[in-house]
Design a protein around this motif. Structure first.
Motif, PDB file in Angstrom:
ATOM      1  N   UNK A  23       0.803  -1.221   0.000  1.00 25.42           N
ATOM      2  CA  UNK A  23       0.000   0.000   0.000  1.00 25.42           C
ATOM      3  C   UNK A  23       0.836   1.271   0.000  1.00 25.42           C
ATOM      4  N   UNK A  24       1.880   1.418   0.831  1.00 29.20           N
ATOM      5  CA  UNK A  24       2.671   2.652   0.778  1.00 29.20           C
ATOM      6  C   UNK A  24       3.307   2.881  -0.593  1.00 29.20           C
ATOM      7  N   UNK A  25       3.699   1.797  -1.271  1.00 24.55           N
ATOM      8  CA  UNK A  25       4.306   1.944  -2.590  1.00 24.55           C
ATOM      9  C   UNK A  25       3.288   2.484  -3.593  1.00 24.55           C
ATOM     10  N   UNK A  28       2.627   6.201  -2.859  1.00 26.48           N
ATOM     11  CA  UNK A  28       3.707   7.055  -3.349  1.00 26.48           C
ATOM     12  C   UNK A  28       3.698   7.154  -4.864  1.00 26.48           C
ATOM     13  N   UNK A  29       3.391   6.030  -5.530  1.00 22.79           N
ATOM     14  CA  UNK A  29       3.321   6.053  -6.991  1.00 22.79           C
ATOM     15  C   UNK A  29       2.198   6.973  -7.472  1.00 22.79           C
ATOM     16  N   UNK A  30       1.054   6.923  -6.788  1.00 19.01           N
ATOM     17  CA  UNK A  30      -0.085   7.786  -7.123  1.00 19.01           C
ATOM     18  C   UNK A  30       0.316   9.256  -6.992  1.00 19.01           C
ATOM     19  N   UNK A  31       0.995   9.589  -5.902  1.00 26.90           N
ATOM     20  CA  UNK A  31       1.442  10.968  -5.695  1.00 26.90           C
ATOM     21  C   UNK A  31       2.447  11.362  -6.776  1.00 26.90           C
ATOM     22  N   UNK A 122      -0.194   5.412  10.011  1.00 22.70           N
ATOM     23  CA  UNK A 122       0.919   4.515  10.316  1.00 22.70           C
ATOM     24  C   UNK A 122       1.760   5.067  11.462  1.00 22.70           C
ATOM     25  N   UNK A 123       1.953   6.385  11.454  1.00 22.95           N
ATOM     26  CA  UNK A 123       2.698   6.995  12.557  1.00 22.95           C
ATOM     27  C   UNK A 123       1.941   6.837  13.867  1.00 22.95           C
ATOM     28  N   UNK A 124       0.640   7.034  13.811  1.00 19.17           N
ATOM     29  CA  UNK A 124      -0.173   6.945  15.028  1.00 19.17           C
ATOM     30  C   UNK A 124      -0.201   5.535  15.580  1.00 19.17           C
TER      31      UNK A 124
END
Length: 789
Positions: A23-25, A28-31, A122-124
């Motif tokens: 999911x993070x990948x 980031x790709x979307x952004x 994720x940080x939370x």
């Protein structure tokens, strides 16, 4: 079939882990794609290639339309019309009216907002994941002189395990060879190192920060403390709590309102661009996701405080609760007998008596014997290994200690006699305490009084819970009515239900739930049905896979009751931040919509403004990680160490206070030489130990507490008590000087001496309790060796 289920569960877990890593990948790709499309269009526009710029911006817009439509479809499948509809309308609108730059900006906003929200979540939830990542998977088992590394699942009860420096304790057990130094912060939230002596229990999940030590396993991995916490942490997350569904609730009126304003602007001006501008600033995709960010932040903060909350729903319900129902044994009390007093026969020392009784009881499995041994070891008394030990079930233990035949246990009341022994019986009946008589060569020489004591932090916790919004505190217990009412009186509870069966507790919980959001706190297997029946069930202390932990929505991973008050504060603060983030963000969006409707905010500028609003609100939601500063009382490490030192001194002084009462009792009998000697002993206790202790508190501890407690007024009443202790001691000193001058205590001195001695005894005991409840609970419960006592 069972094997197939396990395989399927393992496969599902693997897929879920793979998806979470992917999911993070994707985010980031979307952004990256949307930012690249916006940037390429900007470069082309500056170089004069308007068509190339439009194509780039259109591409970025289309890239955002596809996932936005998917999100709307997912919401519709759940029969919800979410605010993502506005994002789709604004993106499509910019394409239809030719505002391609605005469309590209919205695409970047949409992609960046989703990525920011996911990163914030994720940080939370970092602390929740940390519990899972540090879970031990292997153990080192010693068999003879051989040490082998084995999977954690192969550890059995009574295995001898080696725990090396820096390793996590794999299973619950007891220290075998040397003093272990461990960091229990993963379980308790307290970042301090504690020592566990030989024979002391150690829970799985704590970190060995000292040298290597051996551990005798008392539970398997699945039944150990940390395994239970891991299972709960795996379930913890921002599930679809009512507060998390704020976006859907607001969408019920925000979506029609946005469409109405956009349509009105189009009809009034005849410009579709204004309508699109309204939809652009009404796009709150990451905006209302700030609510679940705040909830997950609250879950994370709770985990750091030693509280595992299963879901966001439980956290919100905890924040809305107004009624608290509690079990007594193990919740308001310690749940196991503790030594409350040691009474020695005239001429004997209480400390030596306790050492003698603990030496005899070392080999006994009885719960009272364990309490006596634990008390002696806590005080650092050197125990003697008993010989010729004989235990009579239901009566007691007899053994030879240092050449003396000593018995510890029950005695028939009619054989005890009178005098000091009768006073022990009367006091035990009044206090609801058990008596362990100590006899040497068949003669009673003392007694140890034991009872399940009130938790030191219980009164202060009750006050904090009322401040947090709970207006009804109820106790449910299977205990008798008399001790239950005594506890309720001390704590100021509103209702007491005594002699309750598990079925009675469930009925009482259901009755309370009809009137208010109800929280139930318990710790035993018999509390599990009541925990499940409550709006929010809270289990005291995770002990592996106990029924109470499995039935609860919230688990306090340490047996500190004040963690419940911490959880309440966290729940209310998180809910407040979530609502604040949503309301403020929506209000700013409405203002921007009105400005866009009158033509003062073009679509491109509106997209930039909306992006700023979204980022600000999500960052505000992360404030829930820090907690409410109004309820956060922090003491420095140095002050915490000081609190623990004075707490340890209290533990050692408490039993010696009996010398004041003994001196008064002898005065009542006769003001003779024995009474004078006893008065001298009591005076020496006051001058040599108690007054230096009180003066050190006044000069060292109270100034250190002024800042965290908000000023010196918080300790002013305790300072006045110190002055009264000094005054009464000086008065006894004056009486003693007169008695020594005349060679005996005079008759006209007796009444005033009795008032001073009995008064000091009661005053000091009350003063100790007040300091322990108000101040010492600010530090963790681990004592340190006292200085000078």
């Amino acid at each position: 079939m069972a094997e197939r289920t396990v395989v399927m569960h393992t496969e599902e877990t693997r897929i879920a882990r793979w998806a979470s890593q992917l999911r993070p990948i994707v985010e980031l790709a979307f952004v990256a794609l949307t930012v690249t499309a916006l940037a390429c269009g900007g470069i082309a526009w500056l170089s004069g290639s308007r068509k190339v710029a439009d194509v780039s911006w259109i591409t970025g817009t289309v890239l955002a339309v596809v996932p936005a439509v998917v999100w709307v479809g997912m919401a519709l499948r759940r029969r919800r019309l979410g605010v993502d509809v506005i994002a789709v309308l604004s993106l499509v609108g910019t394409l239809l009216v030719g505002e391609y730059l605005a469309g590209a900006l919205i695409a970047v906003m949409l992609a960046g907002g989703r990525a920011l929200d996911a990163a914030a979540s994720r940080r939370a939830s970092h602390d929740l994941r940390a519990l899972l990542e540090r879970a031990p998977r292997f153990a080192r088992r010693r068999t003879g002189t051989q040490v082998e590394v084995i999977p954690l699942s192969e550890v059995t009860v009574d295995d001898l395990l080696l725990v090396g420096p820096g390793e996590v304790v794999p299973v619950d057990g007891r220290v075998v060879d040397v003093v272990a130094v461990v960091d229990e912060s993963a379980l308790t939230g307290e970042p301090v190192q504690v020592e566990r002596g030989v024979g002391d229990p150690v829970r799985s999940g704590v970190l060995n920060v000292g040298g290597a030590f051996e551990l005798r396993a008392t539970a398997t991995a699945d039944d150990s403390t940390y395994a239970g916490i891991v299972r709960l942490a795996q379930q913890a997350g921002a599930e679809n709590a009512p507060i998390v569904r704020l976006a859907d609730r607001y969408a019920a009126w925000f979506l029609p309102l946005a469409l109405l304003i956009a349509g009105g602007a189009w009809l009034a001006s005849g410009s579709a661009v204004r309508a699109v501008a309204v939809l652009v600033v009404a796009t709150p995709c990451p905006l209302l996701l700030a609510a679940p960010v705040a909830i997950v932040s609250g879950l994370s903060r709770a985990s750091r405080a030693g509280v595992i909350v299963r879901s966001g729903g439980a956290l919100e319900n905890l924040g809305n609760a107004t009624t608290l129902v509690m079990d007594k044994t193990g919740t308001l009390t310690m749940g196991q007998p503790r030594v409350v007093d040691v009474v020695a026969a005239p001429g004997d020392e209480p400390t030596e008596l306790l050492r003698l009784a603990a030496s005899v009881d070392q080999l006994s499995p009885h719960v009272l014997a364990e309490a006596i041994v634990t008390e002696a070891l806590t005080r650092g008394l050197p125990l003697t290994v008993p010989t010729d030990v004989r235990e009579e079930p239901g009566r007691g233990v007899t053994a030879t200690v240092a050449g003396r035949r000593v018995f510890v246990g029950k005695l028939p009341v009619d054989t005890v006699g009178s005098g000091w022994a009768r006073g022990v019986i009367n006091r035990a009946q009044l206090d609801g305490a058990a008596i362990a008589w100590v006899c040497a060569e068949s003669d009673p020489v003392g007694a140890v009084l034991l009872r399940d004591p009130l938790r030191r932090n219980a009164p202060r916790t009750m006050r904090r819970l009322r401040e947090a919004g709970l207006n009804r505190l109820v106790m449910l217990t299977g205990d008798r009515a008399e001790p239950a009412r005594e506890v309720a009186t001390v704590l100021g509870l509103d209702e007491v239900y005594a002699e309750q069966s598990p079925a009675d507790k469930v009925a009482a919980i259901r009755s309370e739930r009809r009137h208010a959001v109800t929280v139930m706190v318990g710790d035993g297997i018999n509390d599990a049905p009541a925990l499940a029946a409550a709006t929010v069930g809270v289990a005291m202390g995770a002990r592996g896979a106990t029924a109470s932990s499995e039935a609860a929505d919230v688990v306090l991973t340490t047996d500190r009751l004040d963690r419940l008050a911490d959880a309440m504060d966290i729940a209310r603060w998180s809910r407040r931040i979530a609502v604040q983030s949503a309301v403020v963000g929506m209000s700013l969006s409405l203002v921007a919509m009105v400005i866009a409707a009158v033509g003062w905010l073009p679509p491109a500028a509106g997209a930039l403004l909306q992006e700023g609003i979204d980022v600000a609100v999500i960052l505000n939601a992360l404030r829930a990680l820090r907690g409410d500063p109004a309820t956060d009382v922090q003491v420095s490490a140095q002050t915490g160490q000081m609190l623990r030192r004075f707490s340890a001194e209290h533990d050692q002084l408490r039993d010696d206070l009996g010398q004041l009462r003994d001196a008064a009792d002898l005065l009542v009998t006769a003001p003779d030489a024995a009474a004078l000697e006893s008065l001298i002993t009591a005076h020496r206790l006051l001058v040599d130990r108690i007054l230096p202790h009180e003066q050190a508190e006044e000069s060292q501890l109270y100034p250190a507490l002024a800042h965290p407690l908000g000023g010196g007024e918080a300790t002013a009443t305790m300072s006045r008590t110190h002055a009264e202790i000094q005054r009464l001691t000086d008065r006894i000193s004056a009486h003693l000087s007169l008695a020594e001058t005349s060679g005996a205590i005079q008759a006209d001195q007796v009444d005033d001496l009795l008032a001073c001695l009995y008064g000091l005894y009661a005053l000091l005991r009350l003063h100790f309790v007040q300091e322990e409840e108000n101040y010492f609970t600010l530090a963790e419960d681990e004592p340190v060796a006292p200085d000078g006592i």
